[in-house]
Design a protein around this motif. Structure first.
Motif, PDB file in Angstrom:
ATOM      1  N   MET A   1       0.825  -1.212   0.000  1.00  0.00           N
ATOM      2  CA  MET A   1       0.000   0.000   0.000  1.00  0.00           C
ATOM      3  C   MET A   1       0.862   1.266   0.000  1.00  0.00           C
ATOM      4  O   MET A   1       0.651   2.176  -0.790  1.00  0.00           O
ATOM      5  N   VAL A   2       1.816   1.304   0.933  1.00  0.00           N
ATOM      6  CA  VAL A   2       2.493   2.582   1.183  1.00  0.00           C
ATOM      7  C   VAL A   2       3.814   2.716   0.414  1.00  0.00           C
ATOM      8  O   VAL A   2       4.093   3.774  -0.149  1.00  0.00           O
ATOM      9  N   TYR A   3       4.625   1.635   0.372  1.00  0.00           N
ATOM     10  CA  TYR A   3       5.943   1.773  -0.266  1.00  0.00           C
ATOM     11  C   TYR A   3       5.879   1.584  -1.773  1.00  0.00           C
ATOM     12  O   TYR A   3       6.632   2.204  -2.504  1.00  0.00           O
ATOM     13  N   ALA A   4       5.001   0.683  -2.229  1.00  0.00           N
ATOM     14  CA  ALA A   4       5.010   0.367  -3.660  1.00  0.00           C
ATOM     15  C   ALA A   4       4.235   1.401  -4.486  1.00  0.00           C
ATOM     16  O   ALA A   4       4.231   1.322  -5.705  1.00  0.00           O
ATOM     17  N   ARG A   5       3.587   2.358  -3.834  1.00  0.00           N
ATOM     18  CA  ARG A   5       2.794   3.344  -4.567  1.00  0.00           C
ATOM     19  C   ARG A   5       3.196   4.738  -4.130  1.00  0.00           C
ATOM     20  O   ARG A   5       3.673   4.921  -3.010  1.00  0.00           O
ATOM     21  N   ASP A   6       2.968   5.699  -5.018  1.00  0.00           N
ATOM     22  CA  ASP A   6       3.298   7.070  -4.602  1.00  0.00           C
ATOM     23  C   ASP A   6       2.040   7.865  -4.246  1.00  0.00           C
ATOM     24  O   ASP A   6       2.110   9.048  -3.963  1.00  0.00           O
TER      25      ASP A   6
ATOM     26  N   LYS B   1      -2.293  15.033  -4.127  1.00  0.00           N
ATOM     27  CA  LYS B   1      -3.464  15.563  -4.845  1.00  0.00           C
ATOM     28  C   LYS B   1      -4.449  14.425  -5.028  1.00  0.00           C
ATOM     29  O   LYS B   1      -4.064  13.266  -5.170  1.00  0.00           O
ATOM     30  N   ILE B   2      -5.716  14.779  -5.048  1.00  0.00           N
ATOM     31  CA  ILE B   2      -6.737  13.753  -5.286  1.00  0.00           C
ATOM     32  C   ILE B   2      -6.627  13.224  -6.708  1.00  0.00           C
ATOM     33  O   ILE B   2      -6.400  14.026  -7.606  1.00  0.00           O
ATOM     34  N   PRO B   3      -6.645  11.917  -6.984  1.00  0.00           N
ATOM     35  CA  PRO B   3      -6.938  10.855  -6.028  1.00  0.00           C
ATOM     36  C   PRO B   3      -5.703  10.426  -5.230  1.00  0.00           C
ATOM     37  O   PRO B   3      -4.617  10.304  -5.782  1.00  0.00           O
ATOM     38  N   PHE B   4      -5.894  10.212  -3.933  1.00  0.00           N
ATOM     39  CA  PHE B   4      -4.812   9.671  -3.102  1.00  0.00           C
ATOM     40  C   PHE B   4      -5.439   8.916  -1.936  1.00  0.00           C
ATOM     41  O   PHE B   4      -6.640   9.061  -1.673  1.00  0.00           O
ATOM     42  N   GLY B   5      -4.596   8.123  -1.262  1.00  0.00           N
ATOM     43  CA  GLY B   5      -5.133   7.301  -0.185  1.00  0.00           C
ATOM     44  C   GLY B   5      -4.345   7.449   1.107  1.00  0.00           C
ATOM     45  O   GLY B   5      -3.220   7.963   1.120  1.00  0.00           O
ATOM     46  N   ILE B   6      -4.964   7.003   2.203  1.00  0.00           N
ATOM     47  CA  ILE B   6      -4.290   6.972   3.507  1.00  0.00           C
ATOM     48  C   ILE B   6      -4.491   5.566   4.083  1.00  0.00           C
ATOM     49  O   ILE B   6      -5.604   5.047   4.093  1.00  0.00           O
ATOM     50  N   ALA B   7      -3.370   4.992   4.530  1.00  0.00           N
ATOM     51  CA  ALA B   7      -3.400   3.626   5.044  1.00  0.00           C
ATOM     52  C   ALA B   7      -3.098   3.639   6.537  1.00  0.00           C
ATOM     53  O   ALA B   7      -2.331   4.473   7.020  1.00  0.00           O
ATOM     54  N   GLN B   8      -3.702   2.699   7.241  1.00  0.00           N
ATOM     55  CA  GLN B   8      -3.457   2.597   8.684  1.00  0.00           C
ATOM     56  C   GLN B   8      -3.637   1.159   9.141  1.00  0.00           C
ATOM     57  O   GLN B   8      -4.538   0.463   8.689  1.00  0.00           O
ATOM     58  N   ILE B   9      -2.766   0.758  10.073  1.00  0.00           N
ATOM     59  CA  ILE B   9      -2.924  -0.546  10.729  1.00  0.00           C
ATOM     60  C   ILE B   9      -3.095  -0.272  12.213  1.00  0.00           C
ATOM     61  O   ILE B   9      -2.286   0.463  12.790  1.00  0.00           O
ATOM     62  N   GLY B  10      -4.126  -0.826  12.817  1.00  0.00           N
ATOM     63  CA  GLY B  10      -4.268  -0.583  14.253  1.00  0.00           C
ATOM     64  C   GLY B  10      -5.384  -1.395  14.874  1.00  0.00           C
ATOM     65  O   GLY B  10      -6.177  -2.032  14.195  1.00  0.00           O
ATOM     66  N   LYS B  11      -5.413  -1.323  16.198  1.00  0.00           N
ATOM     67  CA  LYS B  11      -6.394  -2.088  16.957  1.00  0.00           C
ATOM     68  C   LYS B  11      -7.789  -1.473  16.841  1.00  0.00           C
ATOM     69  O   LYS B  11      -7.930  -0.249  16.778  1.00  0.00           O
TER      70      LYS B  11
END
Ligand code: ATP
Length: 445
Positions: free
Chosen positions: A55-60, A174-184
């Motif tokens: 998700m985070v490293y392989a994409r800009d 800039k849109i389109p973009f995403g935000i990733a999160q791992i958590g409880k």
């Protein structure tokens, strides 16, 4: 193999080999809460790392965040969870057990005289359903009063929405973009169960992709396809994976379209990842409830709009159960049976077993050096010089270790060792000083 017995065997293997233990076991356990042991913590970390990398490293166009579990209580009013994150709960007056009103085991309509309790079998003892909120409550500060109530988050998504402008502006996305999160996340489930499938404390890996309204359906289809491919790349058997589209009566209050990715567990086809078109529901509600503008200003067109959100939501624990269930095999090998976990090498907790054939003739020295070389490169290995070589292989098969490296008589003559492949059982000779490169190449996928 009978269906329930597969789960029983998996639960017992998980305990015996140190993947998963019941929480607070010495006190009789805590309902549907589980702890990860030495192998389990590695498996789960590897799954989370693999997800994060893709998700985070392989994409800009995706950034990561780590939001707090505790959030302003108004977040959960805005999101609809205070009013609507509920399940219908039914009690049995006779045996005091509790059920979800839609529990398939209940015969008849709860509340009616003919309804039958699935545990004690009494008729007419089930109460009418009442709504039960699944959020855990606690108090912030020293005074236990209503004004101090805070919730343990039931999903990680809201921590992303309330931060979306902070992230967008600080990272200059800039849109389109995403935000990733791992958590409880925490849900006070009424009928949890099936081992780590449904628990009250669990981890989510969520990605929210912010798009221009009108482009949401295109991105929804992209993400649906990418997520399915991700599971296939992890080696999960394709015939055990399928999509389930939510019908109008299943759609969550925020969703315009939703697909579950389902796996055929020993207890049936069940969801383990959800892909949702959440529209501008969450951001609009937060704008309304916070009084803060959450519009995006498109620098190219000077248009202002509230983005639509395409969400991919995967449970780390449920994924761990998918990979364990998918990897578990009982096989006959050379007239003997073996239990093997055919885990993808990238997620296996131990990458190689290192074995001196016998504890003499310089073999332990060579094997110790190989193990140390691998550890120095952060490749987890298990050194084992106890018992017959066959037994040592079996112990690693059961732990899902993809390679076995054996130092034998020939090593002392020509400097090569045997590398055994867990799945094909093929053995090849590799120069002992090339073992590190060999493993790095074979673990890189
Ligand atoms: P379910 O219908 O199984 O309760 P859901 O539709 O409420 O799940 P979502 O809210 O879409 O699930 O959550 C996304 C993912 O989070 C699920 O696909 C699952 O992997 C995980 N998840 C949700 N609830 C739990 C739980 N109680 N225990 C473990 N994982 C969970």
């Amino acid at each position: 193999m009978a269906q329930s017995s597969v789960m029983d065997k998996l639960v017992s293997l998980a305990k015996r080999r140190g993947f998963i233990f019941q929480s607070s076991e010495i006190y009789g356990g805590l309902g549907s809460v589980w702890d990860y042991g030495p192998l389990g913590v590695e498996l789960k970390r590897n799954l989370k790392d693999r997800w994060w990398r893709s998700m985070v490293y392989a994409r800009d166009d995706i950034e990561g965040v780590d939001a707090a579990i505790l959030m302003h209580p108004k977040v959960w009013e805005a999101s609809g969870h205070v009013a609507g994150f509920t399940d219908p709960l039914v009690d049995c007056r006779q045996c005091k057990n509790r059920f979800r009103a839609d529990d398939e085991r209940i015969k008849g309509t709860p509340g009616a005289p003919d309804a039958q309790c699935p545990v004690c079998g009494s008729k007419g003892t089930l109460t009418e359903p009442r709504m039960f909120n699944l959020m855990f409550k606690t108090f912030m500060g020293p005074v236990e009063e209503d004004a101090a109530i805070v919730y343990l988050r039931p999903e990680t998504a809201q921590g992303i929405y309330v931060n979306y402008l902070n992230v967008q502006q600080s990272s200059r996305q800039k849109i389109p973009f995403g935000i990733a999160q791992i958590g409880k996340a925490f849900r006070n489930e009424i009928t949890p169960g099936n081992f780590i499938f449904r628990t009250r404390e669990f981890e989510q890996m969520e990605m929210q992709f912010f798009v221009k309204p009108g482009e949401d359906e295109h991105w929804f289809e992209e993400w649906r396809a990418w997520r399915m491919q991700w599971h296939r790349d992890l080696g999960i058997r394709p015939e055990k994976l399928r999509f389930h589209q939510h019908g109008p009566d299943e759609l969550a209050h925020y969703a315009k379209d939703a697909y579950d990715i389902e796996y055929e567990f020993p207890f049936g086809w069940k969801e383990f990842e959800g892909i949702h078109n959440r529209t501008d529901f969450d951001l609009s509600r937060h704008q309304e409830h916070s009084g803060k503008k959450l519009e995006y200003l498109d620098p190219a067109t000077n248009e202002r709009f509230i983005p639509y959100v395409v969400e991919t939501s995967l449970g780390a624990d449920r994924l761990a159960l998918v990979v364990l269930a998918d990897a578990y095999r009982e096989e006959a090998v050379e007239g003997e049976s073996r239990v093997v976990l055919k885990l993808h090498p990238s997620i296996a907790p131990i990458k190689a077993g290192v074995f001196p054939l016998v504890k003499k003739d310089g073999m332990p020295e060579v094997a110790t050096r190989i193990a140390a070389d691998l550890r120095a490169r952060a490749i987890p290995v298990f050194y084992d010089d106890g018992g017959s070589i066959g037994r040592r292989y079996r112990r690693q098969d059961e732990a899902g270790t993809p390679f076995g490296i054996t130092v034998d008589g020939q090593t002392l003559d020509d400097g090569t060792v045997t590398v055994r492949d867990r799945d094909s059982l093929a053995q090849e000779r590799v120069a002992s000083d090339a073992v590190v490169t060999y493993l790095q190449d074979h673990l890189a996928t």
